[in-house]
Scaffold this motif. Structure first.
Motif, PDB file in Angstrom:
ATOM      1  N   MET A  48      16.428  22.627   5.659  1.00 32.67           N
ATOM      2  CA  MET A  48      15.913  22.674   7.029  1.00 32.67           C
ATOM      3  C   MET A  48      16.859  23.837   7.502  1.00 32.67           C
ATOM      4  SD  MET A  48      15.898  19.763   9.869  1.00 32.67           S
ATOM      5  CE  MET A  48      17.173  20.016  10.802  1.00 32.67           C
ATOM      6  N   VAL A  49      18.142  24.094   6.993  1.00 28.92           N
ATOM      7  CA  VAL A  49      18.934  25.132   7.898  1.00 28.92           C
ATOM      8  C   VAL A  49      19.280  26.366   6.552  1.00 28.92           C
ATOM      9  CG1 VAL A  49      19.685  23.646   9.519  1.00 28.92           C
ATOM     10  CG2 VAL A  49      20.957  23.568   7.538  1.00 28.92           C
ATOM     11  N   GLY A  50      18.690  26.088   5.473  1.00 34.51           N
ATOM     12  CA  GLY A  50      19.194  27.078   4.281  1.00 34.51           C
ATOM     13  C   GLY A  50      18.306  28.191   3.964  1.00 34.51           C
ATOM     14  N   GLN A  51      17.257  28.328   5.083  1.00 37.57           N
ATOM     15  CA  GLN A  51      16.242  29.515   4.778  1.00 37.57           C
ATOM     16  C   GLN A  51      16.796  30.955   5.216  1.00 37.57           C
ATOM     17  OE1 GLN A  51      13.206  28.940   3.726  1.00 37.57           O
ATOM     18  NE2 GLN A  51      13.503  26.504   3.587  1.00 37.57           N
ATOM     19  N   GLU A  52      16.281  31.831   4.168  1.00 40.68           N
ATOM     20  CA  GLU A  52      16.448  33.334   4.515  1.00 40.68           C
ATOM     21  C   GLU A  52      15.438  33.967   5.266  1.00 40.68           C
ATOM     22  OE1 GLU A  52      19.080  35.212   3.541  1.00 40.68           O
ATOM     23  OE2 GLU A  52      20.041  33.237   2.642  1.00 40.68           O
ATOM     24  N   ILE A  53      15.819  34.922   6.378  1.00 41.40           N
ATOM     25  CA  ILE A  53      14.884  35.209   7.125  1.00 41.40           C
ATOM     26  C   ILE A  53      14.070  36.208   6.673  1.00 41.40           C
ATOM     27  CG2 ILE A  53      14.870  36.678   9.471  1.00 41.40           C
ATOM     28  CD1 ILE A  53      15.835  34.292  10.096  1.00 41.40           C
ATOM     29  N   ASN A  54      12.583  35.971   6.803  1.00 42.19           N
ATOM     30  CA  ASN A  54      11.599  36.929   6.424  1.00 42.19           C
ATOM     31  C   ASN A  54      11.045  37.499   7.822  1.00 42.19           C
ATOM     32  OD1 ASN A  54       8.908  37.696   6.041  1.00 42.19           O
ATOM     33  ND2 ASN A  54       9.183  36.995   3.989  1.00 42.19           N
ATOM     34  N   SER A  55      11.383  38.693   8.009  1.00 42.86           N
ATOM     35  CA  SER A  55      10.955  39.367   9.276  1.00 42.86           C
ATOM     36  C   SER A  55       9.531  39.425   9.401  1.00 42.86           C
ATOM     37  CB  SER A  55      11.602  40.751   9.305  1.00 42.86           C
ATOM     38  OG  SER A  55      11.096  41.498   8.126  1.00 42.86           O
ATOM     39  N   GLU A  56       8.629  39.380   8.438  1.00 39.83           N
ATOM     40  CA  GLU A  56       7.190  39.544   8.559  1.00 39.83           C
ATOM     41  C   GLU A  56       6.871  38.297   9.009  1.00 39.83           C
ATOM     42  OE1 GLU A  56       3.323  41.019   8.699  1.00 39.83           O
ATOM     43  OE2 GLU A  56       5.336  42.144   8.472  1.00 39.83           O
ATOM     44  N   ILE A  57       7.157  37.207   8.408  1.00 41.01           N
ATOM     45  CA  ILE A  57       6.816  35.825   9.106  1.00 41.01           C
ATOM     46  C   ILE A  57       7.227  35.564  10.407  1.00 41.01           C
ATOM     47  CG2 ILE A  57       7.394  33.393   8.601  1.00 41.01           C
ATOM     48  CD1 ILE A  57       7.387  33.829   5.741  1.00 41.01           C
ATOM     49  N   MET A  58       8.316  35.834  10.634  1.00 39.72           N
ATOM     50  CA  MET A  58       8.836  35.681  12.104  1.00 39.72           C
ATOM     51  C   MET A  58       8.188  36.580  13.297  1.00 39.72           C
ATOM     52  SD  MET A  58      11.245  33.533  11.547  1.00 39.72           S
ATOM     53  CE  MET A  58      11.946  33.500  13.095  1.00 39.72           C
ATOM     54  N   TYR A  59       7.933  37.742  12.613  1.00 39.16           N
ATOM     55  CA  TYR A  59       7.053  38.603  13.574  1.00 39.16           C
ATOM     56  C   TYR A  59       5.470  37.878  13.831  1.00 39.16           C
ATOM     57  CZ  TYR A  59       3.855  42.400  14.952  1.00 39.16           C
ATOM     58  OH  TYR A  59       2.914  42.878  15.590  1.00 39.16           O
TER      59      TYR A  59
ATOM     60  N   SER B 273       8.989  29.574   9.694  1.00 41.86           N
ATOM     61  CA  SER B 273       9.404  30.471  10.700  1.00 41.86           C
ATOM     62  C   SER B 273      10.474  29.540  11.439  1.00 41.86           C
ATOM     63  CB  SER B 273       8.384  30.945  11.630  1.00 41.86           C
ATOM     64  OG  SER B 273       7.626  29.961  12.406  1.00 41.86           O
ATOM     65  N   LYS B 274       9.967  28.343  11.728  1.00 40.81           N
ATOM     66  CA  LYS B 274      10.804  27.353  12.427  1.00 40.81           C
ATOM     67  C   LYS B 274      12.131  27.091  11.762  1.00 40.81           C
ATOM     68  CE  LYS B 274       8.530  24.104  14.065  1.00 40.81           C
ATOM     69  NZ  LYS B 274       7.614  22.992  14.333  1.00 40.81           N
ATOM     70  N   MET B 275      11.868  26.895  10.465  1.00 38.28           N
ATOM     71  CA  MET B 275      13.366  26.458   9.576  1.00 38.28           C
ATOM     72  C   MET B 275      14.081  27.847   9.537  1.00 38.28           C
ATOM     73  SD  MET B 275      12.691  23.504   9.172  1.00 38.28           S
ATOM     74  CE  MET B 275      11.583  22.283   9.138  1.00 38.28           C
ATOM     75  N   MET B 276      13.599  28.942   9.539  1.00 39.94           N
ATOM     76  CA  MET B 276      14.201  30.039   9.407  1.00 39.94           C
ATOM     77  C   MET B 276      15.042  30.393  10.373  1.00 39.94           C
ATOM     78  SD  MET B 276      11.479  33.085   7.897  1.00 39.94           S
ATOM     79  CE  MET B 276      10.941  32.800   6.219  1.00 39.94           C
ATOM     80  N   ALA B 277      14.319  30.021  11.756  1.00 41.42           N
ATOM     81  CA  ALA B 277      15.165  30.157  13.208  1.00 41.42           C
ATOM     82  C   ALA B 277      16.241  29.135  13.311  1.00 41.42           C
ATOM     83  CB  ALA B 277      14.112  30.190  14.317  1.00 41.42           C
ATOM     84  N   LEU B 278      15.806  27.905  12.640  1.00 42.59           N
ATOM     85  CA  LEU B 278      17.104  26.855  12.979  1.00 42.59           C
ATOM     86  C   LEU B 278      18.444  27.377  11.881  1.00 42.59           C
ATOM     87  CD1 LEU B 278      15.222  23.563  13.002  1.00 42.59           C
ATOM     88  CD2 LEU B 278      16.871  24.472  14.695  1.00 42.59           C
ATOM     89  N   SER B 279      17.667  27.841  10.810  1.00 42.17           N
ATOM     90  CA  SER B 279      18.801  28.467   9.768  1.00 42.17           C
ATOM     91  C   SER B 279      19.693  29.650  10.473  1.00 42.17           C
ATOM     92  CB  SER B 279      18.055  28.895   8.507  1.00 42.17           C
ATOM     93  OG  SER B 279      17.477  28.014   7.687  1.00 42.17           O
ATOM     94  N   ASP B 280      19.317  30.493  11.094  1.00 44.33           N
ATOM     95  CA  ASP B 280      20.013  31.364  11.782  1.00 44.33           C
ATOM     96  C   ASP B 280      21.007  30.952  12.600  1.00 44.33           C
ATOM     97  OD1 ASP B 280      20.423  34.417  12.511  1.00 44.33           O
ATOM     98  OD2 ASP B 280      19.912  33.471  14.406  1.00 44.33           O
ATOM     99  N   LYS B 281      20.504  29.937  13.468  1.00 43.55           N
ATOM    100  CA  LYS B 281      21.306  29.308  14.444  1.00 43.55           C
ATOM    101  C   LYS B 281      22.560  28.403  13.595  1.00 43.55           C
ATOM    102  CE  LYS B 281      19.717  30.252  18.426  1.00 43.55           C
ATOM    103  NZ  LYS B 281      19.229  31.804  18.202  1.00 43.55           N
ATOM    104  N   PHE B 282      22.243  27.867  12.659  1.00 42.16           N
ATOM    105  CA  PHE B 282      23.157  27.039  11.823  1.00 42.16           C
ATOM    106  C   PHE B 282      24.138  27.790  11.168  1.00 42.16           C
ATOM    107  CE2 PHE B 282      24.437  24.910   7.851  1.00 42.16           C
ATOM    108  CZ  PHE B 282      24.977  23.686   8.117  1.00 42.16           C
ATOM    109  N   LYS B 283      23.868  29.000  10.642  1.00 44.83           N
ATOM    110  CA  LYS B 283      24.703  29.784   9.975  1.00 44.83           C
ATOM    111  C   LYS B 283      25.552  30.463  11.156  1.00 44.83           C
ATOM    112  CE  LYS B 283      21.695  31.170   6.536  1.00 44.83           C
ATOM    113  NZ  LYS B 283      20.562  31.909   5.842  1.00 44.83           N
ATOM    114  N   ASN B 284      25.361  30.474  12.229  1.00 42.55           N
ATOM    115  CA  ASN B 284      25.936  31.122  13.481  1.00 42.55           C
ATOM    116  C   ASN B 284      26.788  30.245  14.307  1.00 42.55           C
ATOM    117  OD1 ASN B 284      25.715  34.268  13.235  1.00 42.55           O
ATOM    118  ND2 ASN B 284      23.560  33.493  13.206  1.00 42.55           N
TER     119      ASN B 284
END
Length: 212
Positions: A23-34, A109-120
């Motif tokens: 849930m919080v270990g995803q790497e950001i994929n810019s295309e999916i997020m876009y 995409s939701k998990m990627m966004a959460l992963s970004d918040k978790f890492k920070n």
């Protein structure tokens, strides 16, 4: 599994809870997020823009002058698009801007966004909130004790028809969302995400069932 600290309304740590690592270990994929952010913004466009064409503007039923002999150009209506006050050619009309994405892409995409918040370290979990009546001042004090009164905060609740929600939604730097309605755009728009313990449990269950 990874863990998050659970704190009370004073910011004191009470316990640690485990959450799924995926849930919080995803790497950001810019295309999916876009694609997801574009989909979300398109879905909330009202699409109610409208202009009148020559058949909708008022007047113009009578031919302005006879066809020949006046020296003027031929004209059938004073509401022609080339006349002042006439209809608009190819103008905007109501439309639905929304489009679909695969559910797996939206969830990812939701998990990627959460992963970004978790890492920070931008995720806070509150043990519980009990408001007998809506109290904005009490809600503001809680944010101050959590040192979140200066940041843009996303409060996530299991149910958004409660006194707690009514208390926090009047604060300018706070956004409100349900655990069911979370999406990548609103997660990224916030500086911090504050879950209640119940809303986090509900979100994890929905994610596990493929409903989130």
């Amino acid at each position: 599994m990874v863990s998050l600290n659970v704190v009370d309304s004073d910011g004191k740590e009470l316990e640690k809870i485990n959450i799924p690592g995926e849930m919080v270990g995803q790497e950001i994929n810019s295309e999916i997020m876009y694609q997801e952010i574009r989909r979300y913004l398109a879905s909330i466009r009202s699409g109610t823009h409208k202009v009148k064409d020559r058949g909708e503007v008022r007047g113009g039923g009578k031919k302005p002058w006879r066809q020949k002999g006046t020296g003027n150009a031929r004209a059938g209506s004073s509401r022609s698009p080339i006349w002042k006050g006439g209809g608009v050619v190819f103008g905007p009309t109501p439309r639905d801007y929304s489009f679909k994405l695969n559910k797996k892409v939206i969830k990812q995409s939701k998990m990627m966004a959460l992963s970004d918040k978790f890492k920070n370290k931008k995720i806070v979990v509150l043990d519980e909130l009990n408001f007998k009546n809506p109290e904005t001042s009490k809600a503001a004090k809680i944010l101050k004790k959590l040192k979140l009164d200066k940041d843009k905060v996303l409060m996530v609740f299991e149910n958004i028809n409660t006194n707690e929600v009514k208390s926090f939604r009047n604060i300018g730097n706070v956004m409100i969302e349900s655990s069911k309605g979370l999406n990548a755009y609103i997660i990224l728009a916030a500086d911090y995400i504050v879950f209640t313990k119940n809303s986090l449990d509900d979100f994890i269950k929905r994610s596990g069932n493929g409903k989130s």
